[in-house]
Structures are given as structure tokens and as C-alpha cells.
Design a protein around this motif. Sequence first.
Motif, PDB file in Angstrom:
ATOM      1  N   CYS A 258       0.839  -1.205   0.000  1.00  0.00           N
ATOM      2  CA  CYS A 258       0.000   0.000   0.000  1.00  0.00           C
ATOM      3  C   CYS A 258       0.871   1.250   0.000  1.00  0.00           C
ATOM      4  CB  CYS A 258      -0.912  -0.023   1.227  1.00  0.00           C
ATOM      5  SG  CYS A 258      -1.963   1.417   1.408  1.00  0.00           S
ATOM      6  N   CYS A 265      -5.764  -1.721  -4.631  1.00  0.00           N
ATOM      7  CA  CYS A 265      -6.683  -1.910  -3.506  1.00  0.00           C
ATOM      8  C   CYS A 265      -7.493  -3.203  -3.626  1.00  0.00           C
ATOM      9  CB  CYS A 265      -7.616  -0.714  -3.384  1.00  0.00           C
ATOM     10  SG  CYS A 265      -6.822   0.713  -2.642  1.00  0.00           S
ATOM     11  N   CYS A 268      -5.368  -6.083  -2.707  1.00  0.00           N
ATOM     12  CA  CYS A 268      -5.160  -6.010  -1.258  1.00  0.00           C
ATOM     13  C   CYS A 268      -6.376  -6.547  -0.501  1.00  0.00           C
ATOM     14  CB  CYS A 268      -4.893  -4.555  -0.875  1.00  0.00           C
ATOM     15  SG  CYS A 268      -4.831  -4.272   0.899  1.00  0.00           S
TER      16      CYS A 268
END
Length: 325
Positions: A258, A265, A268
Motif C-alpha cells: 500500500c 486496492c 489487497c
Amino acid sequence: METIVSGARPTGRLHLGHLHGALKNWIRLQENYRCYFFVADWHALTTDYATPQGIGQSTIEMVMDWLSVGLDPARSVLFRQSRVKEHAELHLIYSMITPVPWLERNPTYKEQIKELTGKDLSTYGFLGYPVLQAADITIYKANKVPVGVDQAPHVELTREIVRRFNQLYRSIFPEPEVLLTETQKLPGLDGRKMSKSYGNAVFLSDPPAEIDRKLSRMMTDPARVKRTDPGEPEKCPAFQLHKIYCTPEEIEFVSTGCRTAGIGCLECKKVMIKHVIEDLAPFREKRAQLEKRPEVVEEVLQAGHQAAQKKASETMSEVRETLGL
Ligand code: TRP
Ligand code: SF4
């Protein structure tokens, strides 16, 4: 063994906020205490008196989730408040000895009157909400009451009512202590507190595809607009879930990714989503069984009712005798 009492208003299906708030705590407590956990359906009426129709169904949905998540009727007494009429009788007695100013200065009362503007809460029952709660707690002679910080003033008021009762008549009630539930303020999909009424909740009973869909769109660090923008996990609502669900290695991996814009995202979040879905697998299995046999929920509540009623009626005999009634 010490006694624990706690209740929840019937809110229907439960979400991750409930799981990481009250529920995990209750499940742990049933190992070491005599636990009474009940559906506070009378308390629901204090605010929803104009629309009581949903309360019955919400009760069943909530208790089905309780059982699926691991509240164990072999260890804990699970029941509906409104079936144990003794709560109402003790509430009445307490109402005689509770000064109105104690209730009017209750911070939760003042806040709710201001917040729930769509409802007329200038009722007798709503003012007396904590008096009913005091009856719920003390009728089982609870030693401890696990609640969130918003409920702490109610337990404090319970202690004041108990002291007054014990002083006026005879000391028959222990003063219950608050067991403050450490709520990891679980953020919802939009970053605000997770709440059914905000429409930002992941329900325990959501199917895996739905959990994936919801969490894939969960809010992230607003500073990360483009894939190439670095982000800060501590400013990311989704990352609060990583902290609960991921391994230390995964947390390290996504944090670095990040901050260096090394991962996107969605990638993630997929790391965390996999765990959320896996973690709820046993829950889904148990709930699917219960959905096939909904009468089990009724049976559990009926058995809980009998156990609760037995204790409550013993306490009320003592109270009547104490007052010479
Ligand atoms: N007031 C509690 C809430 O809104 C529910 C409740 C009712 C309760 N009676 C209780 C909690 C007794 C603990 C003990 O969450
Ligand atoms: Fe949040 Fe992960 Fe996106 Fe960083 S990369 S903002 S931690 S979702």
C-alpha cells in the motif's frame, strides 16, 4: 459460579459489527459464568411501539444467528424477555423507588430523544427504559453485565436502584458490575460505524459471493485515487478488517504494498476477503441446518424460558416477602 446477564434488542440478522462486538465476548463468557442472554423485545417496544409487527420475526432471525455463531443453549440460558412476566413485576416495584430526575439526567436518554426525531419518545415507557433494564439484570442476581460503553450509564443506574432497594428494605441483590465490551469499532463499507440502518453492513448470513461483492467495494484510503498513488493503511477502513482477519505476514505484505503503491486496492482486499469468507464457513453450515429446522429455535427459546422463569420467580417471591406483599 458468578452470574452474567445481557440482552440485545431484536435487530434481525446480525452483522460483522455484532460478531466482533458483543457476540465473541458472550461466547467466551459462557465458558466461565452462568449466563442469561435474552432478546429484549419489550425494550424494542420503547422506541418501536408504533410498528411492533416486525419484532417477532427479528427475534427469530437474531436467535438463529446466535445459535449459528456458537451461543450454546447447553451452557447459556437463551430466552425472550417478554415471556418472563416477572421482569415486568420487578420493573413496577423499582419504578416506585426510582426518582424521576435519575432518569431524566441519563445521558443515553437525552441523546436518543435528540437523535430519534422521527419518533415521539416523550412516553412513560421510554423514560423508564433503564428501570426495566435494572429489573432484567437483578432478577437473576447478576454479578456482571457485559455491555458496550453506551450502556454503561444504564448499569450504573441499576446499581443505584439496587442500593436504594437494599437500604430501604433488605439486602437481597448484589450490585452488578459492568464488564465493558472492547468494541473494535468495526467500520462498515462506507467507513462509518457498521450498522444495519446505514446500509453498510456485511451480514453473517450473506452468501460468499455477496461478502466478496460488498467488501470488494469497501472504502479505502481516500488519498489513493489512482493505482499509482501510495496509500496509508491506518487511514483505510478496509484495513481494519485486515487487522482482524489476516496473518502477520499478510498484514506486512499489504502494508508495504500500500505504502509503495506496489499493489492495488482490490488485490489487497482480496487477501482479507478470503479470510472473512472462510471464517464464516462454520457459521453458514450451522445456519443452513437451522433454516431447515426452524422449530429448533422455538424449542431453544422455550427451554430457556423455563430456566429463566424458575430463577425469576424465586427472586420475586423473595421480593414480595421482603416488602410484606
Ligand atoms: N439496553 C440494551 C441495549 O440496547 C439491551 C438490554 C436490555 C440489556 N436489558 C438489558 C443489556 C440488560 C444488558 C442487560 O443494548
Ligand atoms: Fe487500503 Fe489496501 Fe488500498 Fe491500502 S492498498 S488503501 S490498505 S485497500
